[in-house]
Every structure is written in structure tokens, then in C-alpha cells.
Design a protein around this motif. Structure first.
Motif, PDB file in Angstrom:
ATOM      1  N   ARG A 229       0.838  -1.196   0.000  1.00 39.40           N
ATOM      2  CA  ARG A 229       0.000   0.000   0.000  1.00 39.40           C
ATOM      3  C   ARG A 229       0.877   1.252   0.000  1.00 39.40           C
ATOM      4  NH1 ARG A 229      -3.049   0.810   4.832  1.00 39.40           N
ATOM      5  NH2 ARG A 229      -1.507  -0.428   5.964  1.00 39.40           N
ATOM      6  N   ILE A 230       0.386   2.289  -0.646  1.00 46.52           N
ATOM      7  CA  ILE A 230       1.002   3.610  -0.548  1.00 46.52           C
ATOM      8  C   ILE A 230       0.053   4.459   0.292  1.00 46.52           C
ATOM      9  CG2 ILE A 230       1.910   5.605  -1.780  1.00 46.52           C
ATOM     10  CD1 ILE A 230       2.252   3.773  -4.234  1.00 46.52           C
ATOM     11  N   THR A 238       6.564  -1.080   8.434  1.00 45.32           N
ATOM     12  CA  THR A 238       6.417  -1.262   6.987  1.00 45.32           C
ATOM     13  C   THR A 238       6.497  -2.731   6.585  1.00 45.32           C
ATOM     14  OG1 THR A 238       8.782  -0.915   6.684  1.00 45.32           O
ATOM     15  CG2 THR A 238       7.340   1.016   6.468  1.00 45.32           C
ATOM     16  N   GLY A 247       4.170  -1.908   2.774  1.00 45.36           N
ATOM     17  CA  GLY A 247       3.999  -0.572   2.240  1.00 45.36           C
ATOM     18  C   GLY A 247       4.223   0.501   3.289  1.00 45.36           C
ATOM     19  N   SER A 249       4.243   5.199   3.612  1.00 45.07           N
ATOM     20  CA  SER A 249       4.129   6.498   2.962  1.00 45.07           C
ATOM     21  C   SER A 249       5.083   6.578   1.773  1.00 45.07           C
ATOM     22  CB  SER A 249       4.465   7.605   3.960  1.00 45.07           C
ATOM     23  OG  SER A 249       5.838   7.529   4.334  1.00 45.07           O
ATOM     24  N   VAL A 250       4.916   7.615   0.985  1.00 43.62           N
ATOM     25  CA  VAL A 250       5.820   7.824  -0.150  1.00 43.62           C
ATOM     26  C   VAL A 250       7.269   7.850   0.323  1.00 43.62           C
ATOM     27  CG1 VAL A 250       6.562   9.540  -1.854  1.00 43.62           C
ATOM     28  CG2 VAL A 250       4.127   8.949  -1.642  1.00 43.62           C
ATOM     29  N   TRP A 253       8.494   4.351   1.156  1.00 46.67           N
ATOM     30  CA  TRP A 253       8.786   3.604  -0.075  1.00 46.67           C
ATOM     31  C   TRP A 253      10.116   4.057  -0.679  1.00 46.67           C
ATOM     32  CZ3 TRP A 253       6.294  -0.237  -3.016  1.00 46.67           C
ATOM     33  CH2 TRP A 253       5.046  -0.655  -2.557  1.00 46.67           C
ATOM     34  N   THR A 283      -3.182   4.990  -7.264  1.00 50.15           N
ATOM     35  CA  THR A 283      -1.975   4.399  -6.691  1.00 50.15           C
ATOM     36  C   THR A 283      -0.861   4.358  -7.726  1.00 50.15           C
ATOM     37  OG1 THR A 283      -3.278   3.052  -5.153  1.00 50.15           O
ATOM     38  CG2 THR A 283      -1.025   2.332  -5.603  1.00 50.15           C
ATOM     39  N   ARG A 286       0.766   7.736  -7.948  1.00 41.05           N
ATOM     40  CA  ARG A 286       1.675   8.030  -6.833  1.00 41.05           C
ATOM     41  C   ARG A 286       2.990   7.271  -6.994  1.00 41.05           C
ATOM     42  NH1 ARG A 286      -0.467   8.577  -0.967  1.00 41.05           N
ATOM     43  NH2 ARG A 286       1.124  10.210  -1.071  1.00 41.05           N
ATOM     44  N   TRP A 287       2.897   6.046  -7.442  1.00 45.50           N
ATOM     45  CA  TRP A 287       4.095   5.234  -7.707  1.00 45.50           C
ATOM     46  C   TRP A 287       4.952   5.879  -8.792  1.00 45.50           C
ATOM     47  CZ3 TRP A 287       7.315   1.510  -6.342  1.00 45.50           C
ATOM     48  CH2 TRP A 287       7.936   0.698  -7.294  1.00 45.50           C
ATOM     49  N   ILE A 291       7.130   8.311  -6.225  1.00 46.73           N
ATOM     50  CA  ILE A 291       8.125   7.385  -5.678  1.00 46.73           C
ATOM     51  C   ILE A 291       9.243   7.119  -6.675  1.00 46.73           C
ATOM     52  CG2 ILE A 291       8.498   5.030  -4.843  1.00 46.73           C
ATOM     53  CD1 ILE A 291       5.596   5.172  -3.721  1.00 46.73           C
TER      54      ILE A 291
END
Length: 305
Positions: A229-230, A238, A247, A249-250, A253, A283, A286-287, A291
Motif C-alpha cells: 500500500r502507498i 512497513t 507498504g 508512505s511515499v 517507499w 496508486t 503516486r508510484w 516514488i
């Protein structure tokens, strides 16, 4: 730091009901700068689409991202035709293909296709033979004649396109040894990561086999399927009780993946949602946009595409 190729990707579903969504996610991943889009290969399930059909459509709808069937069910795709498939996709896409290769696992289901079951040892020997034959039938040159235990071709003209990189999803000792001897990359099975017992026990087998074959262990990249998960806020942990990445937070990761590259020689990451599903569009954004660029910057590695 010496620059090396680190690939970042995403999975998409092979479910027939998700067809439009899968292509949309592939296009989004391409637009947002990812290097890989991956699908699984289970041709014996009627509710699933053919993996190479999805990859072909996805490559046709994109301009820079590479496609990977992770991993190809070799028993259902004989090596000579598999070579034709991947070299054709390479030619059509400008080289945007990676060949994932598997010995076959769900043999009761594979047998429903009319394919004779192989013992585990024979399946691994067939995979090794298939990898060699795919390469022989790529890159042009004189017609190929090959008599093996599982494949036989006679005066068959190779495709002009070079063979793509070959990655395996090897799990057992014999297939791990074949990976070290012949493959360009390894995707650890069961979403194992760089801190897992599976990785620590398996990677030395690959490395020893590579050295025995006169290769450098570094010739075999390790690329991880990574579910998680993010989250909007940092998580207190984690990893779960078994040590599996869940997973965060950003920032969590970014720190985790940077450490994996710098200290554990990770060569790539393919994002999955928890449980092995494909990520949703938010998601994925965000990846791809938060990230991945930050990890690339931290390790000073540009996009692989």
C-alpha cells in the motif's frame, strides 16, 4: 555511483472483464514514465485473456514502455513459436519486450490444454533448452538445425530481431541454477524480496551457477514483484510479522527501495496492490510520479526506457 539500469513497472490484470482497464493502465504507466508493464500467463483459465495478446495491444497503444509476460508458461508456448512471438513483438515495438520464462507450475491445469505432464526435472531441462533455442532463432544468420530432448527444428531461418532479455521466475534449485547459467534476470517467486529467506537461500545458487558457466553473477539482474500500500501517512511498521513488505508512505517507499538498490543490488521493482492485484489509477500515479522519480534521483539512475 556507477550508473546501471533499474527498471520500475506495474502489473495489469489479465481478466477478460478488466480488458479496457488493463490497457488504460498500461497507457497511463507509459505516459507517466515507467519502464515495464507486466501480465501473468494462465492460458488454461477461460476468464483470462491471452497474455501475449494483452502485451501486443498494450505495446501498440504505447510508445516507450516495455512489455513482460511474468512469466511465460513455456509448456503451452513451444520455444520455436515463442521465439517468433517475442522477436515479432520486438520488431513491431522497436525492441520494447522482455521475455519472462517459466518451466510451468500448475500441471493439472496445463494438462487440460492437451499437453503431456513433465516431471519437475524434465520441465527445468525443457526450460533451459527453450532458452537456448529462443536465442538461436533470433538475431539473423544461417538456418538453424537443433535436435534436443524436447525440441527439434530443421533448417529454420532465424528472425532478424535480436533475442530480448530473458528473465525467469525460478524457485527450485535446478531452475535457479539454469537461471544463473543462462538468464539475464530473475524475479523471485512468491513476491519474495531482498530481506526474505527465499532470496537469501536462492540467490547464492544463481551466483554459483553463473560463475561455473564463466559469467559474472552481476549478469543476472534481480527484479522484484512488490505488493504493498502507498499510504497518506507513515506506517509504524512497513513489514508484517513474517518480515514481508506491506507498504507505507511515499517517503517510506523511497527509503526502502533506495536501500534495496544501493545495499542489496536490486535491479527493478514491479508494483502490485496488496494480495497481488494490479494497482488502481491513483496508486499507479503516486508510484510513477512521486516514488519512482525520487528513487531514480537518489540512486542517480535515469529511466531504462
Amino acid at each position: 555511483m556507477t550508473q546501471r539500469t533499474i527498471r520500475f513497472g506495474t502489473s495489469v490484470s489479465t481478466a477478460a472483464a478488466d480488458a479496457a482497464r488493463s490497457i488504460s493502465l498500461a497507457v497511463q504507466a507509459d505516459r507517466q514514465g515507467l519502464d515495464l508493464v507486466t501480465v501473468s500467463d494462465h492460458p488454461y483459465f477461460g476468464a483470462r485473456l491471452d497474455a501475449y495478446s494483452i502485451i501486443g495491444v498494450a505495446l501498440g497503444a504505447t510508445s516507450r514502455i516495455s512489455g513482460l509476460v511474468s512469466v511465460t508458461n513455456l509448456p503451452s508456448r513451444p520455444a520455436p513459436m515463442l521465439s517468433r512471438t517475442v522477436t515479432s513483438l520486438s520488431t513491431l515495438s522497436g525492441g520494447r519486450i522482455v521475455l519472462g520464462m517459466g518451466a510451468g507450475g500448475l500441471w493439472d491445469d496445463i494438462a487440460k490444454l492437451g499437453i503431456a505432464k513433465l516431471t519437475p526435472g524434465a520441465a527445468v531441462r525443457a526450460m533451459a533448452e527453450g532458452m537456448r533455442l529462443v536465442r538461436l532463432l533470433s538475431g539473423g544468420g544461417t538456418p538453424v538445425s537443433f535436435e534436443g530432448e524436447f525440441y527439434s527444428v530443421h533448417d529454420l531461418e532465424p528472425a532478424a530481431a535480436p533475442a530480448p532479455p530473458i528473465w525467469t521466475g525460478a524457485v527450485g534449485p535446478k531452475s535457479l541454477a539454469v537461471t544463473g547459467e543462462l538468464a539475464d534476470g530473475w524475479i523471485p517467486g512468491h513476491a519474495a524480496d531482498w530481506l526474505s529467506d527465499r532470496f537469501r537461500e536462492s540467490r547464492p545458487i544463481i551466483d554459483a551457477a553463473a560463475e561455473a558457466a564463466g559469467r559474472s553473477p552481476a549478469d543476472v539482474a534481480t527484479v522484484y514483484n512488490l505488493p504493498g500500500r502507498i499510504t497518506a501517512e507513515p506506517l509504524p511498521r512497513t513489514r508484517d510479522e513474517q518480515g514481508r513488505w506491506i507498504g507505507g508512505s511515499v517517503r517510506q517507499w523511497i527509503d526502502e527501495l533506495t536501500d534495496a538498490v544501493v545495499h542489496h543490488d536490486a535491479a527493478g521493482f514491479v508494483l502490485f496492490a496488496p494480495g497481488g492485484a494490479e494497482p488502481d489509477p491513483d496508486t499507479l500515479s503516486r508510484w510513477a510520479e512521486e516514488i519512482v522519480p525520487a528513487v531514480r534521483e537518489a540512486i542517480d539512475v535515469p529511466s531504462a526506457s
